[in-house]
Motif scaffolding. Structure first.
Motif, PDB file in Angstrom:
ATOM      1  N   LEU A 208      -7.040 -13.805 -15.084  1.00  0.00           N
ATOM      2  CA  LEU A 208      -6.364 -12.579 -15.362  1.00  0.00           C
ATOM      3  C   LEU A 208      -6.445 -11.498 -14.111  1.00  0.00           C
ATOM      4  N   GLU A 209      -7.659 -11.612 -13.767  1.00  0.00           N
ATOM      5  CA  GLU A 209      -8.104 -10.612 -12.405  1.00  0.00           C
ATOM      6  C   GLU A 209      -7.085 -10.766 -11.569  1.00  0.00           C
ATOM      7  N   ALA A 214      -1.800  -9.104  -8.431  1.00  0.00           N
ATOM      8  CA  ALA A 214      -0.616  -9.709  -7.769  1.00  0.00           C
ATOM      9  C   ALA A 214       0.549  -8.847  -8.542  1.00  0.00           C
ATOM     10  N   ILE A 215       0.436  -7.885  -9.406  1.00  0.00           N
ATOM     11  CA  ILE A 215       1.328  -7.158 -10.285  1.00  0.00           C
ATOM     12  C   ILE A 215       2.077  -6.197  -9.222  1.00  0.00           C
ATOM     13  N   GLU A 216       3.507  -6.428  -9.307  1.00  0.00           N
ATOM     14  CA  GLU A 216       4.243  -5.530  -8.688  1.00  0.00           C
ATOM     15  C   GLU A 216       5.084  -4.204  -9.245  1.00  0.00           C
ATOM     16  N   ASN A 217       5.450  -4.404 -10.530  1.00  0.00           N
ATOM     17  CA  ASN A 217       6.055  -3.459 -11.199  1.00  0.00           C
ATOM     18  C   ASN A 217       5.701  -3.444 -12.597  1.00  0.00           C
ATOM     19  N   VAL A 218       6.278  -2.376 -13.447  1.00  0.00           N
ATOM     20  CA  VAL A 218       5.785  -2.080 -14.727  1.00  0.00           C
ATOM     21  C   VAL A 218       6.372  -3.240 -15.794  1.00  0.00           C
ATOM     22  N   ASP A 279     -11.471  -7.444 -22.502  1.00  0.00           N
ATOM     23  CA  ASP A 279     -11.722  -5.875 -22.247  1.00  0.00           C
ATOM     24  C   ASP A 279     -11.910  -5.390 -20.754  1.00  0.00           C
ATOM     25  N   ASP A 280     -12.345  -6.430 -19.922  1.00  0.00           N
ATOM     26  CA  ASP A 280     -12.502  -6.002 -18.465  1.00  0.00           C
ATOM     27  C   ASP A 280     -11.315  -5.913 -17.873  1.00  0.00           C
ATOM     28  N   ALA A 281     -10.317  -7.112 -18.168  1.00  0.00           N
ATOM     29  CA  ALA A 281      -9.087  -7.300 -17.689  1.00  0.00           C
ATOM     30  C   ALA A 281      -8.270  -6.162 -18.283  1.00  0.00           C
ATOM     31  N   SER A 282      -8.249  -5.632 -19.385  1.00  0.00           N
ATOM     32  CA  SER A 282      -7.550  -4.581 -20.175  1.00  0.00           C
ATOM     33  C   SER A 282      -8.003  -3.237 -19.163  1.00  0.00           C
ATOM     34  N   VAL A 283      -9.064  -2.842 -18.787  1.00  0.00           N
ATOM     35  CA  VAL A 283      -9.372  -1.802 -18.132  1.00  0.00           C
ATOM     36  C   VAL A 283      -8.777  -1.861 -16.720  1.00  0.00           C
ATOM     37  N   LEU A 284      -8.657  -3.078 -16.066  1.00  0.00           N
ATOM     38  CA  LEU A 284      -8.122  -3.441 -14.745  1.00  0.00           C
ATOM     39  C   LEU A 284      -6.698  -3.059 -14.795  1.00  0.00           C
ATOM     40  N   LEU A 285      -6.184  -3.597 -15.791  1.00  0.00           N
ATOM     41  CA  LEU A 285      -4.555  -3.333 -16.194  1.00  0.00           C
ATOM     42  C   LEU A 285      -4.308  -2.003 -16.327  1.00  0.00           C
ATOM     43  N   ASP A 286      -5.091  -1.290 -16.961  1.00  0.00           N
ATOM     44  CA  ASP A 286      -4.962   0.149 -17.130  1.00  0.00           C
ATOM     45  C   ASP A 286      -4.808   0.806 -15.593  1.00  0.00           C
ATOM     46  N   GLU A 287      -6.061   0.819 -14.904  1.00  0.00           N
ATOM     47  CA  GLU A 287      -5.929   1.174 -13.394  1.00  0.00           C
ATOM     48  C   GLU A 287      -4.816   0.662 -12.798  1.00  0.00           C
ATOM     49  N   LYS A 288      -4.450  -0.532 -12.896  1.00  0.00           N
ATOM     50  CA  LYS A 288      -3.049  -1.156 -12.147  1.00  0.00           C
ATOM     51  C   LYS A 288      -1.997  -0.236 -12.675  1.00  0.00           C
ATOM     52  N   GLU A 289      -1.863  -0.031 -13.888  1.00  0.00           N
ATOM     53  CA  GLU A 289      -0.700   0.709 -14.208  1.00  0.00           C
ATOM     54  C   GLU A 289      -0.662   1.944 -13.802  1.00  0.00           C
ATOM     55  N   ILE A 290      -1.690   2.791 -13.712  1.00  0.00           N
ATOM     56  CA  ILE A 290      -1.834   4.170 -13.043  1.00  0.00           C
ATOM     57  C   ILE A 290      -1.610   4.149 -11.405  1.00  0.00           C
ATOM     58  N   GLU A 291      -1.980   3.059 -10.946  1.00  0.00           N
ATOM     59  CA  GLU A 291      -1.643   2.903  -9.571  1.00  0.00           C
ATOM     60  C   GLU A 291      -0.256   2.563  -9.333  1.00  0.00           C
ATOM     61  N   ILE A 292       0.256   1.760  -9.947  1.00  0.00           N
ATOM     62  CA  ILE A 292       1.917   1.529 -10.044  1.00  0.00           C
ATOM     63  C   ILE A 292       2.778   2.727 -10.240  1.00  0.00           C
ATOM     64  N   GLN A 293       2.316   3.439 -11.368  1.00  0.00           N
ATOM     65  CA  GLN A 293       2.906   4.511 -12.169  1.00  0.00           C
ATOM     66  C   GLN A 293       3.169   5.695 -10.886  1.00  0.00           C
ATOM     67  N   ASN A 294       1.890   5.621 -10.169  1.00  0.00           N
ATOM     68  CA  ASN A 294       1.600   6.821  -8.941  1.00  0.00           C
ATOM     69  C   ASN A 294       2.780   6.253  -7.928  1.00  0.00           C
TER      70      ASN A 294
END
Length: 463
Positions: A208-209, A214-218, A279-294
């Motif tokens: 997952l990490e 590697a995620i690029e979009n919403v 749980d750790d992956a969910s936190v990372l995903l939330d951070e990634k979502e904020i990054e991509i959202q910005n």
């Protein structure tokens, strides 16, 4: 009926014992034992009492029907089986042998069948002073015990029950089916299956990490979030399976229970670790979502600024698409409002261009009203005033042209009259009207025609 029962009541998750018991109970509960023959020569009666379908319709049948139906259903479930033709209590009798995991067992649904109500009536008759509830309890316990005796039993047990057969013609059944061993085996298989599921989950969670990085979009975020949620549900499902296993193993030997409990505890530790990983992956995903959202917000802002600067429809459309990707947050509404302002400006400019073209191409004063209505819709300002002046000027130009055309037509008619009458009076009248015309090709042409008439008037005709 047979296929419907199997489809509705038996599935691959059931143990061999549960599957075989299901069809055994179905036959006992469905069939009524009895004879239909009225004599030894009654062939029709003999056939009817052996017909498995008539038995399912409620007609009385004998042991052959019991055995044939069991064989048919066992075969349908994929078990090797055969019908034994032997004797029970000295009378011809038919029952079954079935193979499970390489071991053969006897099944006698006929002898496992007890007519509870009939037995109750017998006991009541023989024990009139005994409470009926006690009689019913005794009979039901007897029926349960008898049903269990003839399900998956051994040669020695079935022989004790006065069954005999040509043992050389059939496989040996040295042992009765040990439910405890079967339960333990089934539980161990379930534990192994759970362990395989956990290993698969572990691989997926471990990756997952890298996948989040590697995620690029919403859309990718949403898809991965749904996948992680499914992993949580898988963990909950496995915990439920473990709880079920604990319930099913309570009747096993204490040492076996301790051993299995140790294995289950290990599985639960693995599940705890997997959940922590999720749980750790969910936190990372939330951070990634904020990054991509910005990033998306900044891209949308830049696109809106470009649209405001260029006033280009293509840039407005591109900016609106980027803004649409944003979540429902305050800045999204603000950017959409700014684009609406730009779009309104573009729409006005497009309308201005259309009005300008209509004014240029206006040839009929009657069509000027539509243009005037379009001008009236424009906001107050220089552009509206400029277009109004252009339209007024165009109308004046068309009115002047109409007046000139009227004067030319009047002059033409006067010249044509002079050409017809050839009188000096009409010539002078025509010349006076033509001279009032502004300089134009039509005026020159008409004066030339008048001169020709006047020459003819002034030149006498030869006698």
């Amino acid at each position: 009926i047979i296929d419907s029962f199997i489809e509705e009541n038996i599935d691959d998750s059931m143990s061999d014992y549960d599957k075989v018991k299901a069809i055994y109970d179905f036959i006992i509960d469905s069939y009524v034992y009895g004879y239909q023959r009225t004599s030894d020569d009654d062939i029709e009666g003999a056939l009817r009492e052996r017909n498995i379908l008539l038995g399912l319709d409620g007609e009385e049948v004998v042991c052959d029907a019991f055995a044939m139906l069991f064989s048919k259903m066992a075969t349908r479930l994929g078990y090797n089986n055969m019908i034994i033709n032997g004797k029970a209590d000295g009378i011809s009798h038919a029952w079954n042998l079935i193979e499970i995991d390489g071991q053969w067992y006897h099944v006698d649904a006929t002898w496992g069948n007890v007519d509870i109500e009939e037995e109750i009536e017998k006991l009541k008759k023989n024990n009139p002073n005994l409470d009926e509830s006690i009689i019913r309890e005794v009979v039901e316990n007897y029926a349960k015990e008898k049903r269990e005796k003839y399900l998956l039993t051994s040669d020695s047990v079935i022989i004790e029950k006065k069954h005999s057969w040509d043992e050389g013609k059939y496989p040996l059944a040295p042992e009765s089916y040990n439910i405890g061993d079967a339960v333990e085996k089934e539980i161990r298989n379930q534990i192994n299956a759970i362990n395989d599921s956990i290993q698969t989950l572990n691989t997926n969670v471990y990756e997952l990490e890298d996948r989040i990085d590697a995620i690029e979009n919403v859309t990718q975020i949403q898809n991965l979030r749904e996948e992680i949620q499914q992993y949580y549900e898988d963990i909950d499902s496995i915990r439920s399976q473990i709880d079920t296993i604990r319930e099913n193993m309570q009747e096993l030997e204490e040492d076996t229970i301790d051993e299995l409990e140790h294995d289950l505890a290990q599985l639960e530790l693995f599940l705890d670790e997997l959940k922590a990983g999720l749980d750790d992956a969910s936190v990372l995903l939330d951070e990634k979502e904020i990054e991509i959202q910005n990033q998306l917000i900044q891209q949308a802002i830049d696109a809106v600024v470009l649209a405001e600067t260029t006033k280009s429809q293509a840039n407005v459309d591109a900016a609106r698409e980027l803004v649409s990707y944003l979540p429902e947050i305050e800045i999204k509404n603000s950017l959409l409002q700014r684009l609406d302002v730009v779009q309104a400006e573009i729409d006005i400019q497009n309308l201005i261009s259309i009005i300008e073209e209509q004014i240029i191409n206006l040839t009929d004063i009657n069509n000027s009203n539509e243009i005037q209505e379009a001008i009236n819709t424009l906001p107050e300002g220089e552009e509206k005033d400029r277009l109004q002046r252009q339209l007024n000027s165009k109308i004046e130009e068309l009115e002047a042209q109409e007046e000139l055309n009227r004067q030319i037509q009047e002059a033409i008619e006067a010249v044509e009259l002079a050409e017809k009458t050839k009188t000096q009076e009409d010539v002078d009248f025509a010349r006076g009207i033509v001279n009032q015309l502004p300089d134009c090709p039509e005026k020159d042409d008409l004066l030339e025609r008048i001169d020709i008439i006047e020459d003819k008037i002034n030149t006498p005709e030869e006698p």
